[in-house]
Write an enzyme that holds these catalytic residues in place. Structure first.
Site, PDB file in Angstrom:
ATOM      1  N   LYS A  38      -2.661  -5.206  -6.416  1.00 12.03           N
ATOM      2  CA  LYS A  38      -1.263  -5.646  -6.467  1.00 12.03           C
ATOM      3  C   LYS A  38      -1.013  -6.936  -5.688  1.00 12.03           C
ATOM      4  CE  LYS A  38       0.384  -2.290  -3.200  1.00 12.03           C
ATOM      5  NZ  LYS A  38      -0.966  -1.954  -2.689  1.00 12.03           N
ATOM      6  N   ARG A  44       7.277   2.581   0.208  1.00 16.01           N
ATOM      7  CA  ARG A  44       6.079   3.397   0.230  1.00 16.01           C
ATOM      8  C   ARG A  44       6.437   4.872   0.151  1.00 16.01           C
ATOM      9  NH1 ARG A  44       4.188   2.293   5.229  1.00 16.01           N
ATOM     10  NH2 ARG A  44       4.314   4.526   5.497  1.00 16.01           N
ATOM     11  N   ARG A  60     -16.230  -5.336   0.190  1.00 10.74           N
ATOM     12  CA  ARG A  60     -15.543  -6.577   0.541  1.00 10.74           C
ATOM     13  C   ARG A  60     -16.074  -7.138   1.862  1.00 10.74           C
ATOM     14  NH1 ARG A  60      -9.064  -6.699   0.113  1.00 10.74           N
ATOM     15  NH2 ARG A  60      -9.119  -5.432   2.005  1.00 10.74           N
ATOM     16  N   ARG A 100     -14.203  -5.888   7.419  1.00  3.61           N
ATOM     17  CA  ARG A 100     -13.065  -5.458   8.235  1.00  3.61           C
ATOM     18  C   ARG A 100     -13.169  -3.970   8.510  1.00  3.61           C
ATOM     19  NH1 ARG A 100      -7.378  -6.853   5.840  1.00  3.61           N
ATOM     20  NH2 ARG A 100      -7.953  -4.814   5.058  1.00  3.61           N
ATOM     21  N   ARG A 129      -7.127   6.221   4.118  1.00  6.70           N
ATOM     22  CA  ARG A 129      -5.954   5.459   3.667  1.00  6.70           C
ATOM     23  C   ARG A 129      -5.502   5.941   2.289  1.00  6.70           C
ATOM     24  NH1 ARG A 129      -8.100  -0.458   3.941  1.00  6.70           N
ATOM     25  NH2 ARG A 129      -6.084  -1.113   3.151  1.00  6.70           N
TER      26      ARG A 129
END
Ligand SMILES: [Zn+2]
Length: 213
Positions: free
Chosen positions: A13, A88, A127, A160, A171
Site C-alpha cells: 500500500k 487501523r 528486504r 531492519r 505484526r
C-alpha cells in the site's frame, strides 16, 4: 478523490500510495508522518503527543484525528488524499467518519490490499536496506549487484529489526486481529475494493487505476 488504503504491512500500500499521490496530486498521509510533523513543528497537538511517545504509549485516537483535521484543511489536500494505514481499528474508522462528516467530506474508496501471510513474510524477510542512503533492496526481487553492498552508494545493506521473520509474524497477527473488522465496516458502507496485494507493483497499478477511474 479521497481514499484509504488498508492492508497488512508488506502488501504494497505504501508503494502504491506514493505512485498515485504523485500522478494524481493527492496528499499521501500516514499516522507516523502526521505525528512526526506535529512534533517537529511543535504544534499544540504535537506537544500533547510528545508525552505519550516519550513514555512509549500509543497516542490516543482523538489526538491523531485532530491532527488529521488540521492537515486535511491545508492547500495540498484540496485535490484529495490517501490515508495509508489509517484507520487501523473500527474505533478509528468511526472517528474518521465523524471528522469527514463535520468537514463535509466523503470517502470514495477503501482499497484493501489483500496478501497471504506466506507472501508477506517472503517479501519482508528478504528486504534489505542501505544503512547509509536508505535505498531498499530485496534478496530475491531486487538484489544488489554485489551481495550486501548498495549499488548507489557502496554502503552496507542491513535488515531492519521489524523485518525479521518472527517479528513479521507477530505484526501480522496483530494486524489480522485489529483490522479484520474494518474490512466488514467498509463493506457495509459499500466502499470496500479489494485488490491482489501479492502482485508486483507494475501489475497491480492498472488494477488500482481501473477502480479509481
Ligand atoms: Zn546506499
Amino acid at each position: 478523490m479521497r481514499l484509504i488504503f488498508l492492508g497488512p504491512p508488506g502488501a504494497g500500500k505504501g508503494t502504491m500510495a506514493k505512485k498515485l499521490s504523485k500522478s494524481r496530486g493527492l496528499l499521501h498521509l500516514s499516522t507516523g508522518d502526521l505525528l512526526r510533523a506535529n512534533i517537529k513543528e511543535k504544534t499544540a497537538l504535537g506537544k500533547e503527543a510528545v508525552s505519550f511517545v516519550e513514555n512509549g504509549k500509543l497516542v490516543p485516537d482523538q489526538l491523531v484525528i485532530e491532527m488529521m483535521r488540521h492537515r486535511l484543511r491545508e492547500q495540498d489536500a484540496r485535490k484529495g488524499f490517501i490515508l495509508d494505514g489509517f484507520p487501523r481499528t473500527t474505533e478509528q474508522a468511526k472517528a474518521l467518519d465523524g471528522l469527514l462528516g463535520e468537514e463535509n467530506m466523503k470517502l470514495d474508496h477503501a482499497v484493501n490490499f489483500d496478501a497471504s501471510d506466506g507472501k508477506i513474510i517472503e517479501r519482508l524477510s528478504g528486504r534489505r536496506i542501505c544503512g547509509k542512503c536508505g535505498a531498499i533492496y530485496h534478496l530475491k526481487n531486487i538484489p544488489p549487484k554485489q551481495p550486501g553492498i548498495c549499488d548507489q552508494c557502496g554502503g552496507s545493506l542491513v535488515q531492519r529489526k521489524d523485518d525479521n521473520e518472527e517479528t513479521v509474524r507477530r505484526r501480522l497477527e496483530v494486524y489480522r486481529e485489529e483490522t479484520a473488522p474494518l474490512i466488514e465496516y467498509y463493506e457495509r458502507q459499500n466502499l470496500l475494493r479489494t485488490v491482489p496485494g501479492e502482485l508486483d507493483v507494475h501489475e497491480l497499478e492498472p488494477i488500482v487505476k481501473k477502480i479509481l477511474a
